[in-house]
Design an enzyme around this catalytic site. Structure first.
Site, PDB file in Angstrom:
ATOM      1  N   LEU A  60       0.868  -1.416   0.079  1.00  0.00           N
ATOM      2  CA  LEU A  60      -0.384  -0.207  -0.302  1.00  0.00           C
ATOM      3  C   LEU A  60       0.902   1.035  -0.590  1.00  0.00           C
ATOM      4  CD1 LEU A  60      -2.706  -0.728   2.360  1.00  0.00           C
ATOM      5  CD2 LEU A  60      -2.556  -1.411  -0.033  1.00  0.00           C
ATOM      6  N   ASP A  61       0.326   2.019  -0.265  1.00  0.00           N
ATOM      7  CA  ASP A  61       0.682   3.518  -0.924  1.00  0.00           C
ATOM      8  C   ASP A  61       1.516   4.398   0.641  1.00  0.00           C
ATOM      9  OD1 ASP A  61       0.803   3.744  -3.435  1.00  0.00           O
ATOM     10  OD2 ASP A  61      -0.603   4.879  -3.748  1.00  0.00           O
ATOM     11  N   LYS A  62       2.109   4.877   0.856  1.00  0.00           N
ATOM     12  CA  LYS A  62       2.929   5.232   2.334  1.00  0.00           C
ATOM     13  C   LYS A  62       1.406   6.076   2.613  1.00  0.00           C
ATOM     14  CE  LYS A  62       5.975   8.181   4.442  1.00  0.00           C
ATOM     15  NZ  LYS A  62       6.954   8.824   4.293  1.00  0.00           N
TER      16      LYS A  62
ATOM     17  N   THR B 197      -1.434   5.707   2.332  1.00  0.00           N
ATOM     18  CA  THR B 197      -2.626   5.328   1.915  1.00  0.00           C
ATOM     19  C   THR B 197      -2.687   4.208   3.296  1.00  0.00           C
ATOM     20  OG1 THR B 197      -2.846   4.548   0.012  1.00  0.00           O
ATOM     21  CG2 THR B 197      -4.435   3.634   0.520  1.00  0.00           C
TER      22      THR B 197
END
Length: 352
Positions: free
Chosen positions: A172-174, A176
């Site tokens: 997951l993106d930072k 998110t």
């Protein structure tokens, strides 16, 4: 006979000495547990001066106690020596209090692991934490990535020496938040990776997007550079890059107190490409609230948010050991919920 020595003037405090209200005759002592009520003469003084005066400790001990989280003002830990105290406030020194970073880490660890067994561990990732290091972080940042924190939690709870084995299956993106799974064995990693390849793993996100978002499926091939330096969809008719498929379902139309139009949407991933949801919605004219990258072509008013409003709410897969179905859900964290509630407020009079 030697000439008489000149009288030595009384020693004066340096010009930058800080008045504390302490009795100069009071001896300095080692720090001890204690609590005090700030007297009127210490009103509006810096916290380090108040602790020095009330606890009869040295300047260096006062600052060290504060900076390491041993001082409470009221019921809250205060870590700034320059914080001003008020007459009547309660100050407490607790020598056994954990450092603030230890408190943060314990809280994070307590909320982190949703499920764990010998094959998999499912975690609820907080926003602001990278899933894995990317190689350009300093050692402190690398130690605070999600995989490092999970390894540490597993090693401690399972009483393992060294690093707990952990395989990265999804990221997951930072910015998110939400649920994702790590593998604890090579066999489990291969099994989960196969589920991703055949698109049988269930992944559904909640997002706040600008504008009135319609129901639909977004299908495109994502490339590293769409021509303007940003990752995005290849031009129509060109099959370069990686296929990305996102199913979008509007849940609630929103209009905030300033007339901002937005939509709470559910996004189900059929594929899992980097920034897939962000790109598809931005290219459709509905960038996510809090988006800072894929917003270049958006001309409408931007809705303020503390971070990207994207949350991995549901995760489902077949267990690698016996294929039994596993399903996990995580409600949006407070920062997401606060922006959502703000956008549910009725429009203010005069707003346009």
């Amino acid at each position: 006979m030697p000439p008489p020595r000149p009288a030595v003037p009384p020693r004066q405090a340096p010009a930058d000495a800080k008045p504390t209200g302490a009795d100069p005759a009071t001896p300095v002592r080692p720090p001890q547990d204690g609590h005090w009520i700030v007297p009127a003469e210490l009103d509006r003084r810096p916290l380090d001066g108040a602790v020095r005066a009330l606890a009869s400790v040295s300047w260096s001990d006062a600052r060290r106690l504060i900076e390491t989280g041993k001082v409470l003002v009221g019921s809250a830990v205060a870590t700034s020596p320059r914080r001003r105290v008020l007459g009547g406030e309660r100050i407490e020194v607790r020598l056994r209090a954990p450092r603030p970073e230890t408190v943060r880490r314990r809280k994070l660890e307590g909320d982190l692991v949703v499920y764990a067994d010998a094959s998999v561990v499912v975690v609820n990732k907080p926003a602001g934490v990278s899933t894995v290091p990317y190689g350009d972080e300093d050692p402190a940042e690398q130690a605070a990535t999600l995989d490092a924190l999970v390894r540490e939690v597993l090693a401690r709870r399972d009483r393992l020496r060294g690093r707990a084995p952990l395989g990265v299956v999804q990221r997951l993106d930072k910015g998110t938040s939400g649920v994702l799974v790590f593998a604890r064995t090579l066999a489990a990693k291969k099994h989960l990776a196969q589920q991703l390849r055949v698109r049988s793993m269930h992944r559904q996100y909640l997002a706040l997007a600008h504008g009135a978002v319609p129901r639909g499926t977004h299908r495109s091939y994502l490339v590293e550079d769409r021509g303007d330096g940003l990752r995005g969809s290849a031009r129509e008719g060109r099959r370069e890059g990686q296929l990305a498929v996102t199913h979008v379902e509007p849940i609630e139309a929103l209009r905030g107190p300033q007339g901002e139009a937005a939509t709470l949407v559910a996004c189900r991933l059929e594929t899992g490409r980097t920034h897939q949801i962000r790109i598809h919605l931005a290219e459709a004219g509905h960038p996510l609230v809090g988006e800072a990258v894929y917003v270049r072509d958006f001309r409408g008013p931007r809705i303020p948010a503390p971070r990207l409003m994207l949350h991995a709410a549901e995760l489902g897969f077949d267990h690698p050991s016996d294929d039994r179905p596993m399903r996990f859900e995580a409600p949006p964290p407070p920062d997401f919920a606060e922006v959502l509630e703000r956008l549910r407020q009725p429009q203010q009079k005069g707003a346009t």
